[in-house]
Scaffold this active site. Structure first.
Site, PDB file in Angstrom:
ATOM      1  N   ASP A   1       0.871  -1.158   0.000  1.00 54.96           N
ATOM      2  CA  ASP A   1       0.000   0.000   0.000  1.00 54.96           C
ATOM      3  C   ASP A   1       0.921   1.225   0.000  1.00 54.96           C
ATOM      4  O   ASP A   1       2.142   1.092   0.167  1.00 54.96           O
ATOM      5  CB  ASP A   1      -0.882  -0.031   1.258  1.00 54.96           C
ATOM      6  CG  ASP A   1      -1.771   1.186   1.382  1.00 54.96           C
ATOM      7  OD1 ASP A   1      -2.399   1.561   0.373  1.00 54.96           O
ATOM      8  OD2 ASP A   1      -1.819   1.769   2.475  1.00 54.96           O
TER       9      ASP A   1
ATOM     10  N   ASP B   1      -0.249   5.127   0.990  1.00 56.72           N
ATOM     11  CA  ASP B   1      -0.566   6.192   1.933  1.00 56.72           C
ATOM     12  C   ASP B   1      -0.527   5.698   3.372  1.00 56.72           C
ATOM     13  O   ASP B   1      -1.206   4.737   3.727  1.00 56.72           O
ATOM     14  CB  ASP B   1      -1.946   6.776   1.628  1.00 56.72           C
ATOM     15  CG  ASP B   1      -2.006   7.379   0.238  1.00 56.72           C
ATOM     16  OD1 ASP B   1      -1.197   8.280  -0.043  1.00 56.72           O
ATOM     17  OD2 ASP B   1      -2.847   6.942  -0.571  1.00 56.72           O
TER      18      ASP B   1
END
Length: 247
Positions: free
Chosen positions: A31, A33
């Site tokens: 991922d 953020d």
């Protein structure tokens, strides 16, 4: 003797690995953020700037529900929850104005650069699986292109026509894994996540997941993660059969 002690340390860690039941993996999915970049903080600032015009507050409890959603899903939920006099398109337009100002300031999270460079050095297949839009992705990564170039496969979920649903659905992880040339099985993939929705999505995809949560996340909400760490600095690749760091 130094080499002997290092091999002994790795052996002891592998015993822990066997005891905890971690499976050996060959591919990793990141991922972005809140995991590689500190952009979750900037996202919160952006949304609060908009909500402040209407006397509303962007709480962390509500933020957790949005993490991992597609851009239009987030905009719709923000509007409905806070009773804003905006259309989804207007909310996204206002958000993009904020992102344009804030996201170029994104900085790397502790341990992210070292881990990605380590995997790259050892030819571990890596991919990015983020629900960002292409617009926000470009802003966030502008200062870090060399690092993100090491992630050869990138799925930018909110702008990818193949990704129909955001997290907590498993779509983005299954689609991303299928984009590796050798098409690994889900059980061969390890996901790195910071959000509860992301953990649920990874588990639904049949993948193990290392979670590095925001300290404000309730411990009970991290229970589904394969491994929970306070920072990527603490990750030991050999626990999942990946090349260990050398000293």
């Amino acid at each position: 003797m130094r080499g002997y002690h290092r091999r002994l340390l790795i052996f002891k860690r592998l015993l822990v690995y066997n005891k905890m039941g971690f499976r050996k993996v060959t591919h990793v999915l990141f991922d972005m953020d809140g995991l590689i970049l500190n952009s979750e903080i900037l996202y919160s600032m952006a949304i609060q700037n908009i909500l402040s015009r209407y006397g509303k507050e962007y709480t962390f409890e509500f933020k957790q529900k949005l993490m991992g959603l597609q851009s239009h899903e987030s905009a719709k939920m923000i509007i409905s929850t806070h009773d804003l006099p905006l259309s989804v398109e207007e909310m996204m337009e206002e958000s993009n104005k904020q992102f344009l100002e804030l996201f170029p300031n994104s900085e790397l999270m502790p341990g992210a650069k070292n881990l990605i460079e380590h995997f790259h050095k050892h030819n571990v297949p890596m991919a990015l699986a983020t629900m960002s839009s292409k617009f926000s992705y470009d802003l966030k990564t502008a200062k870090h292109q060399d690092l993100f170039d090491m992630l050869k496969i990138k799925t930018i979920g909110s702008s990818d026509p193949e990704v129909k649903r955001g997290k907590p659905y498993p779509d983005i992880f299954l689609i991303t894994a299928n984009r590796f040339p050798d098409k690994p099985k889900p059980e061969q993939c390890l996901v790195f996540e910071d959000a509860v929705n992301g953990v649920v999505a990874a588990k639904a995809a049949g993948m193990q997941v290392v979670m590095v949560p925001d300290p404000r996340v309730e411990k009970s909400a991290t229970a589904d993660a394969t491994l929970v760490l306070s920072s990527l600095v603490d990750f030991k690749p050999e626990l999942f059969g990946l090349p260990a760091f050398t000293t």
